[in-house]
Design an enzyme around this catalytic site. Structure first.
Site, PDB file in Angstrom:
ATOM      1  CB  CYS A 243       5.905  -2.536  -8.733  1.00 62.20           C
ATOM      2  SG  CYS A 243       4.295  -2.263  -7.997  1.00 62.20           S
TER       3      CYS A 243
ATOM      4  CB  CYS B 114      -4.172   1.417  -1.393  1.00 58.69           C
ATOM      5  SG  CYS B 114      -2.438   1.723  -1.647  1.00 58.69           S
TER       6      CYS B 114
ATOM      7  CB  CYS C  12      -0.906  -0.015   1.218  1.00 63.75           C
ATOM      8  SG  CYS C  12      -2.340   1.046   1.028  1.00 63.75           S
TER       9      CYS C  12
END
Length: 165
Positions: free
Chosen positions: A97, A89, A12
């Site tokens: 990422c 989220c 998150c």
């Protein structure tokens, strides 16, 4: 499938509420089958007090939780390979990422942010309880899957369906 515990990183943005709750739940519900970890792309630096309070009231040890960066897991420095990554989220799911070692299966399980209720009190408490209950339901469904081999055809679709519970 491997005999080692399956490693699951829960992401998150702030790593202060939802991902912490999910880490606690998966480690408890999953037992020795899983190693749950959590992190954030922009960690807040502290775990939300309401998350710690709720976990403590529900029988979880809370002294080890901390808000940390996903950079701690972008190589094998934590001592293992990641099998799954769950984003909880929407903003973390939309971010670019790092390249994770072993190319773990990544699935989005969006949960409304209980920390968005900023004023402590009954409404904030209820928001944390709802997030906890939604995460618990999804994690129970996840650990109930017999074959969690990340290479198995159809597993990602099953996990995405769990995220819509």
């Amino acid at each position: 499938m491997t005999s080692r515990p399956l490693s699951v990183l829960i992401l998150c943005t702030g790593n202060s509420a939802r991902s912490i709750l999910a880490e606690a739940l998966l480690n408890k519900i999953g037992g020795d089958r899983f190693l749950a970890l959590s992190a954030g792309s922009q960690p807040k630096g502290e775990v939300h007090p309401a998350a710690l309070e709720l976990l403590a009231e529900r029988g979880f040890e809370t002294g080890h939780f901390r808000s940390k960066s996903w950079d701690e897991f972008d190589d094998n420095s934590f001592g293992g390979q990641l099998d799954f990554i769950f984003t909880v989220c929407d903003s973390a799911a939309a971010e670019t990422c790092p390249v994770w070692p072993g190319h773990p299966m990544t699935v989005h399980w969006g949960i409304p942010d209980p920390a968005a209720v900023e004023t402590p009190g009954p409404q904030q408490r209820r928001a944390f309880e709802i997030a906890f209950d939604q995460l618990k339901q999804r994690i129970e469904a996840f650990v109930a899957i017999d074959n969690l081999d990340p290479q198995r055809d159809g597993l990602k679709a099953e996990l995405q369906a769990i995220g819509r519970l």
